[in-house]
Each structure stands twice: as structure tokens, then as C-alpha cells.
Enzyme design. Sequence first.
Site, short mmCIF file in Angstrom:
data_model
loop_
_atom_site.label_atom_id
_atom_site.label_comp_id
_atom_site.label_asym_id
_atom_site.label_seq_id
_atom_site.Cartn_x
_atom_site.Cartn_y
_atom_site.Cartn_z
N ASN A 1 44.72 34.50 41.03
CA ASN A 1 46.04 33.99 41.40
C ASN A 1 46.98 33.84 40.20
O ASN A 1 47.60 32.80 40.00
CB ASN A 1 45.93 32.67 42.18
CG ASN A 1 45.30 31.55 41.37
OD1 ASN A 1 44.63 31.80 40.37
ND2 ASN A 1 45.50 30.32 41.80
N HIS B 1 47.46 22.88 34.37
CA HIS B 1 48.87 22.89 34.80
C HIS B 1 49.71 22.31 33.68
O HIS B 1 49.26 21.43 32.94
CB HIS B 1 49.06 22.01 36.03
CG HIS B 1 48.49 22.58 37.29
ND1 HIS B 1 49.05 23.67 37.92
CD2 HIS B 1 47.41 22.24 38.03
CE1 HIS B 1 48.34 23.96 39.01
NE2 HIS B 1 47.32 23.12 39.09
N HIS C 1 34.22 30.51 38.25
CA HIS C 1 35.49 30.08 38.84
C HIS C 1 36.39 29.43 37.77
O HIS C 1 36.35 28.22 37.56
CB HIS C 1 35.20 29.08 39.96
CG HIS C 1 36.37 28.81 40.86
ND1 HIS C 1 36.22 28.63 42.21
CD2 HIS C 1 37.69 28.71 40.61
CE1 HIS C 1 37.41 28.41 42.75
NE2 HIS C 1 38.31 28.44 41.80
N HIS D 1 40.50 29.44 36.16
CA HIS D 1 41.89 29.90 36.24
C HIS D 1 42.44 30.00 34.82
O HIS D 1 42.65 28.98 34.16
CB HIS D 1 42.74 28.94 37.08
CG HIS D 1 42.31 28.89 38.51
ND1 HIS D 1 42.72 29.81 39.45
CD2 HIS D 1 41.47 28.04 39.17
CE1 HIS D 1 42.18 29.53 40.63
NE2 HIS D 1 41.40 28.47 40.48
N LEU D 2 42.64 31.24 34.35
CA LEU D 2 43.15 31.44 32.99
C LEU D 2 44.67 31.60 32.96
O LEU D 2 45.27 31.61 31.89
CB LEU D 2 42.48 32.67 32.34
CG LEU D 2 41.00 32.51 32.02
CD1 LEU D 2 40.44 33.81 31.42
CD2 LEU D 2 40.76 31.35 31.06
N ASP E 1 36.18 25.51 38.48
CA ASP E 1 37.54 25.51 39.06
C ASP E 1 38.54 24.94 38.05
O ASP E 1 39.46 24.20 38.41
CB ASP E 1 37.59 24.74 40.39
CG ASP E 1 38.85 25.08 41.19
OD1 ASP E 1 39.63 25.95 40.75
OD2 ASP E 1 39.06 24.45 42.24
ZN LIG Z 1 39.91 27.25 45.43
#
Ligand SMILES: [Zn+2]
EC number: 3.5.2.3
Length: 441
Positions: free
Chosen positions: A92, A309, A58, A60-61, A305
Amino acid sequence: MAENTYLIRGAAILGGEAQDLLIHDGVIAARGTDLSEEGATVIDGKGLVALPGMVDVHTHLREPGREDAETVETGTRAAALGGFTAVHAMANSNPVADTAGVVEQVHSLGRASGWVDVRPVGAVTVGLAGEQLAELGAMADSRAQVRMFSDDGMCVHDPVLMRRALEYVKAFDGVVAQHAQEPRLTAGAQMNEGTVSAVLGLTGWPAVAEESIIARDVLLTQHVGSRLHVCHVSTAGSVEIVRWAKARGINVTAEVTPHHLLLTDELVRSYDPVYKVNPPLRTDADVQALREGLADGTIDVIGTDHAPHPSEHKECEWAQAAMGMTGLETALSVVQETMIETGLMTWADFARVTSFTPAAIGRVADQGRPLEVGEPANVILVDPAARWTVDPHKMATMGRNSPFKGRELPGSVVATFFKGHPTVLDGRLNTPYKHPAVSSN
Ligand SMILES: [Zn+2]
């Protein structure tokens, strides 16, 4: 010969007996004591633990589309430094990874970077909109060979769509990874629903919003005979439901994040948006239940996760701040502190929850393999005696939103070998692995 031959001298294999590992041409060529160092670059493993490269289910790249937050290059540098040799890149992005074209793009960016294996996750629904199934088969058949599908960030809340997705992925041995969040029960939620939210007057995100979706999904999974993965389990009740489902033989796996193993909603009293995350930080009783669930195998894996940002989206008022925390470069240390130094797990257990099982869930070839002769040399060396203070400005990720900033943590990654190549040496980035050109005949 020396260029691709490394002898790790006397590292504790999975925290057990100290042995030598000879890495040659991308594989573990020998394991034993007093191995010959002829032609090899010798690395002193004394006091270090040798583990299989970590596999994140999990991550996010952010690329394509949110290169102001992270790129495949920066995110995978962070991964290598954190001890990972493979990451699953969540869907996403912008455009959303809901077609063969986008997952192939992410896969190619990962190969070009050469720091870790990048396994794209395909979206379950078109545009993560929760209305229409994405082209799951086309993504599975693509060069990226997608096996994990998730609308993470959004919940597949329509039970008919969730059922169809679970049925569909059976054709190619895939898994649906659910972000369990009943949307109507969490409308406008800012933090965990409980004592602290009542005191602060912030809209709460109740545990039942997670637990009700997990309960529904394990029953749907049983009904269609498919495979379910539950992302970032965060409540004691969720652990109980997963335990019940496994006892009934339902094919479900679950992940917990490092931050949910250490931090609680008490931190929200500071109003520092670095502690704003989805699902939210919960209570101390939840933290204890998550640790016990991970230790007893109810929770199968760690998932970071990792959610970088840009600063302007985190350094603002709580209500406006984006949800998410970075995690790739602190995961090992937080799990060491919460699970190993507490006596709940051994380093062999650590290898299970960070490498063997995550690779199995994602069906990642050549990863999560035992440190035995003939196996691909995805190996990390950890100094469990090291202590360091987290400084987000010294990290490889572009995200500065680490909830562990300023905290002293144990354990550091000394070296990462990816396909037999040292991507990290002496705790610093070395050089990326160069994938062989794909032959055209
Ligand atoms: Zn999530």
C-alpha cells in the site's frame, strides 16, 4: 581475512548449549567449542542467545510515495536494529505495488540500502481497489520474484476475486495474505466493539467482521487447493477458526502482532491515538487466546505490522488519527515479555515463529535457516537480561508512534549479521552489507 571473519564466542545457540560460531565469507564456517580465533574479529557471546535473523512477513516501508512517513532506508535500518534480516514490504505505497515496475523499484531500493533483504509484497487487486486482479504473474516473474500478495490495509472482500487470486497464485507457489475485515460490518469503526466502546461512545469494530472473512477464506482455500495467510489475527474466535481449518488439513498460516499479544482496548480510555490501530486492540480474553494460539502452533508467526505515520497524523484527535503503530524495534522485546518470560515459549520456539516459518511462508531464499555449518550467516545475538525503556525519539524509524513509549521492556539486540556482515554491533548500527554487482554477461 579478518574483515569478513567473525568468531562469536560462547553464545547459547537458540537458547540451548553455549557454543562458538565462526562466520566467514557470508556463511557459518564452523560451530563448536574452543574454535581458533586466528584471523577473526572476536565477539564475546557470554550470556547472549544466538538466533537466526528474524523475518517479518508484514512491514510497511511507505516508499514509494510516503517518504514523509518512512523510507526503505530508514525502515530497514529499524529492521536491522530490531534483529531482522528480511522484511516483506506491504503493497500500500503510492503508487501501489501492483505492477512489476513498482515491486522491482522497492526490491532495488532494498538492495541499495543493504540492511536487510526486502521482499516486496504485490497487491492482489489494481490500486487495492478490490475490483480487478493485479498483474500477479508479472510480479512473480519480475526481478523481485514476488511470492506474497496482499491488499493489506484493505480486505479482498469480493469472494469471486478472492477465489481467483487463490487460484492464480498456485501457478508460482504464491500465497494470498488477507487483511480480514468485512468492510460493511466495520464502516466508521474507531476501536474494538465491546464494553469500552460502549462506555466511550465510539463506533465499534466487531470480532465477527474478522472471523467471518477468515471462515470464508479458509473454505475458499480448501475449495481451490491453494495457500492462504491470515494477517494480524486479533480475536479469540479467529484463533478457533484457524485451529479448525488446520485440523481439516487446509493450507492456512496465521500471524499475530506483538501489540495484540500485550495491549488491550482498555488503553483507548486515554484517547491517545498511539493506541489506534487496525485491527483494533481487543480484550484481555483475546490476548490470552492469541498467546495460547501462538504457543500451540495454531498461529504460525509474528508479523510486526510496522506502520509508521508522520506525527501530524497521530498527534491529533482520536477520530481523525491514522491507524497504525511502529513495531520493528520492539518486536523481539515484546515477544520475550509476553511469550518467553511467561513460560509459554522457549527461544527455539521464538526462532520458529520469527524466522524459520516466516521465511517459509514468503519462500525467502537463504533466510530462516538453522545455525549450522554451511548455512548463510543471517544471525542475531540477543541479551535476554537487558532491560530498556522505549523512547520513540531514539529509534531509527521515522515513525514516533510506538504504543510502547515509556514502557520498560526486556531483551535487546546486541548484533545482527546479514549475509555474514555485521549490520548492528554493540546494539548500534554498523555499516550496511554491500551486494555484489550483478554481472552483465
Ligand atoms: Zn492489515
